[in-house]
Enzyme design. Structure first.
Site, PDB file in Angstrom:
ATOM      1  N   ASP A  58      59.468  12.380  41.574  1.00 59.04           N
ATOM      2  CA  ASP A  58      58.497  11.852  40.259  1.00 59.04           C
ATOM      3  C   ASP A  58      59.243  12.297  39.012  1.00 59.04           C
ATOM      4  O   ASP A  58      60.406  12.898  39.084  1.00 59.04           O
ATOM      5  CB  ASP A  58      57.039  12.251  40.339  1.00 59.04           C
ATOM      6  CG  ASP A  58      56.238  11.404  39.529  1.00 59.04           C
ATOM      7  OD1 ASP A  58      56.315  11.281  38.528  1.00 59.04           O
ATOM      8  OD2 ASP A  58      55.170  10.746  40.174  1.00 59.04           O
ATOM      9  N   HIS A 108      58.975   6.961  36.204  1.00 59.43           N
ATOM     10  CA  HIS A 108      58.794   8.156  36.787  1.00 59.43           C
ATOM     11  C   HIS A 108      60.055   8.862  37.236  1.00 59.43           C
ATOM     12  O   HIS A 108      59.893   9.513  38.324  1.00 59.43           O
ATOM     13  CB  HIS A 108      57.575   8.118  38.192  1.00 59.43           C
ATOM     14  CG  HIS A 108      56.118   7.956  37.664  1.00 59.43           C
ATOM     15  ND1 HIS A 108      55.372   8.999  37.426  1.00 59.43           N
ATOM     16  CD2 HIS A 108      55.504   6.475  37.668  1.00 59.43           C
ATOM     17  CE1 HIS A 108      54.252   8.335  36.881  1.00 59.43           C
ATOM     18  NE2 HIS A 108      54.277   7.284  36.955  1.00 59.43           N
ATOM     19  N   GLU A 149      53.502   2.276  36.378  1.00 60.41           N
ATOM     20  CA  GLU A 149      53.367   3.174  35.140  1.00 60.41           C
ATOM     21  C   GLU A 149      54.683   2.848  34.342  1.00 60.41           C
ATOM     22  O   GLU A 149      55.129   3.891  33.639  1.00 60.41           O
ATOM     23  CB  GLU A 149      53.076   4.335  35.245  1.00 60.41           C
ATOM     24  CG  GLU A 149      51.438   4.348  35.864  1.00 60.41           C
ATOM     25  CD  GLU A 149      50.991   5.621  35.801  1.00 60.41           C
ATOM     26  OE1 GLU A 149      49.866   5.930  35.476  1.00 60.41           O
ATOM     27  OE2 GLU A 149      51.615   6.779  36.283  1.00 60.41           O
ATOM     28  N   TYR A 152      41.369   8.960  44.809  1.00 62.88           N
ATOM     29  CA  TYR A 152      42.286   9.738  44.442  1.00 62.88           C
ATOM     30  C   TYR A 152      41.595  10.978  44.460  1.00 62.88           C
ATOM     31  O   TYR A 152      40.604  11.563  43.699  1.00 62.88           O
ATOM     32  CB  TYR A 152      42.486   9.381  42.789  1.00 62.88           C
ATOM     33  CG  TYR A 152      43.631   8.446  42.789  1.00 62.88           C
ATOM     34  CD1 TYR A 152      44.081   7.644  43.845  1.00 62.88           C
ATOM     35  CD2 TYR A 152      44.658   8.503  41.645  1.00 62.88           C
ATOM     36  CE1 TYR A 152      45.137   6.689  43.599  1.00 62.88           C
ATOM     37  CE2 TYR A 152      45.592   7.547  41.342  1.00 62.88           C
ATOM     38  CZ  TYR A 152      45.947   6.728  42.410  1.00 62.88           C
ATOM     39  OH  TYR A 152      47.116   5.930  42.409  1.00 62.88           O
ATOM     40  N   ASP A 193      42.368  13.975  43.578  1.00 63.68           N
ATOM     41  CA  ASP A 193      42.488  14.989  42.456  1.00 63.68           C
ATOM     42  C   ASP A 193      41.435  14.749  41.477  1.00 63.68           C
ATOM     43  O   ASP A 193      41.137  15.529  40.494  1.00 63.68           O
ATOM     44  CB  ASP A 193      43.940  14.939  41.657  1.00 63.68           C
ATOM     45  CG  ASP A 193      44.400  13.521  41.195  1.00 63.68           C
ATOM     46  OD1 ASP A 193      43.893  12.381  41.773  1.00 63.68           O
ATOM     47  OD2 ASP A 193      44.924  13.378  40.565  1.00 63.68           O
ATOM     48  N   TRP A 218      47.378  13.466  44.295  1.00 64.78           N
ATOM     49  CA  TRP A 218      48.270  13.684  43.435  1.00 64.78           C
ATOM     50  C   TRP A 218      48.171  15.109  42.932  1.00 64.78           C
ATOM     51  O   TRP A 218      47.239  15.807  43.024  1.00 64.78           O
ATOM     52  CB  TRP A 218      47.726  12.737  42.349  1.00 64.78           C
ATOM     53  CG  TRP A 218      48.141  11.281  42.546  1.00 64.78           C
ATOM     54  CD1 TRP A 218      47.127  10.515  42.789  1.00 64.78           C
ATOM     55  CD2 TRP A 218      49.263  10.590  42.373  1.00 64.78           C
ATOM     56  NE1 TRP A 218      47.691   9.067  43.252  1.00 64.78           N
ATOM     57  CE2 TRP A 218      49.032   9.236  42.955  1.00 64.78           C
ATOM     58  CE3 TRP A 218      50.662  11.089  42.193  1.00 64.78           C
ATOM     59  CZ2 TRP A 218      50.026   8.183  42.875  1.00 64.78           C
ATOM     60  CZ3 TRP A 218      51.600   9.843  42.451  1.00 64.78           C
ATOM     61  CH2 TRP A 218      51.267   8.793  42.985  1.00 64.78           C
TER      62      TRP A 218
HETATM   63  C1  ACM Z   1      49.750   5.772  40.202  1.00 60.16           C
HETATM   64  O1  ACM Z   1      48.525   6.526  40.332  1.00 60.16           O
HETATM   65  N1  ACM Z   1      50.473   5.855  39.119  1.00 60.16           N
HETATM   66  C2  ACM Z   1      50.035   4.980  41.331  1.00 60.16           C
END
Ligand code: ACM
Length: 638
Positions: free
Chosen positions: A313, A383, A448, A541, A543, A591
């Protein structure tokens, strides 16, 4: 040891803006402090347009902030210095959205630690921390999680002392028992063993049967007074059957007032989805090999079968690539005097970590033995700050240095689709990955990419003219189509995040996309012909904070997600029947930004990871939150 300096932070909400931060630095040392700068990392970034009072922002790189005090400031022992900043990129929603690490750089260049704590909120209701998991209750006294497809059992009074392979078991059956036994001993080292290889008095034999009528990965257990029959048609089904009997014994021993071992009856079980995934971001925070292996153990115990390993990343590149040692020498190291500045919990000491190719082989073998497939991710073209800093040949030198910025605040962080070396580099990376990862898939990210990426790159402008590409999204599609071809040449399929479909996307055949922005995007992608895995941030997710309360740790951009919401969530929504085969499964994503310690990891990942596991395995109508709550408290954490 207590640090010599401490930084306190508070946030004052304001109408019409995201409010202001006030920082107070306390000098707890015995000397006067002067001629320094203060660095902190925070997910709540100071915006370009800001007004600081009592300090000047010297440098900001994503979450890294460096402030200089007013000229000539000195802080005597026991005294403090205060400054404030109005102009933030968003409003913080939780106490963890303030300082994640801090240090001072002294006049002589030394970096010294600064302690810190919660972000305080001025003059607003902090909300109440609520109980996230009820005590739970069961209607059937069996500790199985994920809950099986069907079961009809009568309980036993006393659980067998141990289970063992019946006389005449084949070597593969005995090995399978030893495998699940070793898994259990790693996860629960102080509990009594569920299996022995040797017959045990007051134990019960397991007789293995191969039955071709049973589906792949499925199993049946038939309990009788004399033995347990475990029937399956493949090694995966046999493995899950053994995990189930180990789980049954685990509960019957740990909580005999609630759980029992079956005396008679049957379990017939098979997974709802064939992709039952868990992703781990090892870029923002690094996890040593032993932690990764333990997480994989936990996946196997919960009958998850995909480990999606987010290896790169902006913040770091964690995979050894022999052709480019710079990737990990430079790109896996952050620190005050390193090429990559501290981020997300890094303090005065540099931090580094990457997986050697031997580490990777070990982890892939560990996972394989537990029927977990490792899907590696190299997150491109966005990223990519760590790779771009490690290999400057990847940069168009004529591009304006801050031509675009990612949503995380990184300038110019995408690999350039108009540079030949981009493809030469990735070709070598894929060559090495192919040898390391047996998975059919290589995940290439694709998420992104900032809206105006590459538009200030003269090389990209020329490419756009030559190929008649209209903007960033079409450039991205051009790039990803070439990547898809490169993967195909190497016998690999492309997996990516949902934005891979932008600008025309890539060839559908053999492409799997993960719908993270919202589950509806997944249904649209399935309609466009992509295979899809549902990873919606709003539910999966891990997090995200688990309640709205200010004191609850975690991220907030995807809302807050109590474990019950994760558990109950049905990602398929109104999935048209003809698209059913395109939805391969669901996946939790871990994440790393917020996981500055194992304590935070465990607090946020559990029990939501087992909740996703049950949603991935068990038909919707057989989910039961109270039962889940009763069982999951006996389940392992990292
Ligand atoms: C992501 O959460 N950018 C895949």
């Amino acid at each position: 040891m207590t640090a010599d300096y401490r930084l306190e932070a508070s946030w004052t909400p304001m109408a019409g803006s995201f409010g202001s931060f006030t920082f107070t630095l306390f000098n707890l040392s015995s000397g006067t402090l002067s001629g320094f700068s203060l660095v902190y990392t925070s997910m709540t970034r100071v915006a370009d347009q800001h007004a600081a009072e009592g300090a000047t922002l010297k440098r900001r790189v994503a979450n890294f902030h460096e402030f200089a005090p007013p000229e000539g400031l000195s802080i005597a022992p026991g005294q403090s210095w205060q400054f404030s900043v109005e102009g933030l990129t968003h409003a913080p929603k939780h106490a963890t959205a303030g300082i994640m690490s801090a240090y001072l750089t002294l006049g002589d260049g030394r970096h010294v630690p600064v302690s810190f704590g919660d972000l305080m909120m001025e003059g607003a209701d902090l909300g109440e921390l609520s109980e996230l998991l009820p005590k739970g209750e069961v209607t059937e006294p069996y500790s199985l999680l994920p809950w099986p497809l069907s079961l009809s059992l009568r309980p036993d009074g006393v659980p067998p002392v141990a289970l063992y392979p019946a006389a005449g078991s084949g070597v593969e059956d005995i090995r399978a028992v030893a495998n699940v036994l070793a898994l259990y001993q790693r996860l629960f080292p102080t509990d009594n063993v569920p299996f022995t290889l040797q017959p045990a008095q007051s134990g019960r034999p397991i007789r293995f049967k191969a039955e071709s009528s049973i589906m792949p990965s499925a199993y049946e257990l038939r309990f009788t007074a004399d033995e347990i029959i475990l029937a399956s048609d493949d090694a995966v089904g046999r493995f899950y059957g053994l995990v189930s009997v180990a789980q049954l014994l685990h509960g019957a021993r740990r909580q005999p007032d609630v759980f029992n071992f079956p005396a008679f009856g049957d379990i017939a079980d098979q997974p709802r989805y064939d992709w039952r995934g868990c992703h781990l971001d090892v870029s923002r925070q690094f996890y040593p090999v032993a932690d990764v292996e333990r997480l994989i153990d936990i996946l196997a115990w919960n009958k998850l079968n995909i480990f999606h390993w987010h290896l790169t990343d902006d913040e770091a590149w964690r995979l050894e690539i022999k052709a480019y040692p710079e990737l990990t020498e430079i790109g896996a190291r952050r620190g005050p005097d390193e090429v990559l500045v501290p981020q997300l919990g890094d303090g005065a000491e540099p931090r580094s970590g990457y997986y050697t190719q031997d580490d990777v082989r070990r982890i892939v073998a560990h996972a394989g033995a537990l029927h977990v497939e490792v899907v590696p991710e190299i997150d491109i073209p966005g990223h990519s700050t760590a790779a771009l800093f490690a290999l400057p040949q990847l940069v168009d030198g004529q591009e304006a240095p801050d031509g675009y910025r990612s949503v995380q605040g990184y300038p110019n962080n995408a690999l350039n689709p108009a540079i030949d070396f981009t493809y030469e580099f990735l070709g070598k990376v894929f060559d090495e990955m192919r040898g390391l990862f047996p998975s059919d898939y290589i995940h290439i990210g694709g998420d992104e990419v900032a809206h105006d990426s590459w538009l200030a790159s003269p090389l990209c402008k020329a490419l756009m003219e030559r190929e008649k590409l209209a903007g960033t999204a079409e450039l991205q599609s051009y790039f990803l189509r070439r990547i898809k071809d490169m993967l195909s040449e190497r016998g690999k399929k492309l997996a990516g995040w949902n934005e891979v479909s932008h600008g025309g996307g890539v060839e559908r055949e053999g492409t799997l996309l993960m719908a993270w922005e919202k589950a509806e995007a997944g249904i649209e992608l399935a309609g466009e012909g992509y295979d899809v895995v549902m990873t919606p941030a709003q539910a999966y997710y891990l997090d995200m904070a688990q309640s709205e309360a200010w004191g609850e740790p975690g991220a907030s951009w995807g809302g807050f997600t109590p474990p019950e919401k994760t558990y109950a969530y049905e990602a398929e929504g109104e999935l048209p029947e003809e698209l059913r085969d395109r939805v391969r499964g669901i996946q939790a994503c871990i994440w790393g930004e917020n996981f500055v310690s194992r304590a935070y990891f465990n607090r946020l990942v559990f029990p939501r990871l087992p909740a996703v596991a049950e949603a991935a395995w068990t038909p919707c109508l057989r989910k039961d939150w109270q039962r889940f709550a009763a069982i999951v408290r006996m389940w392992p954490k990292l």
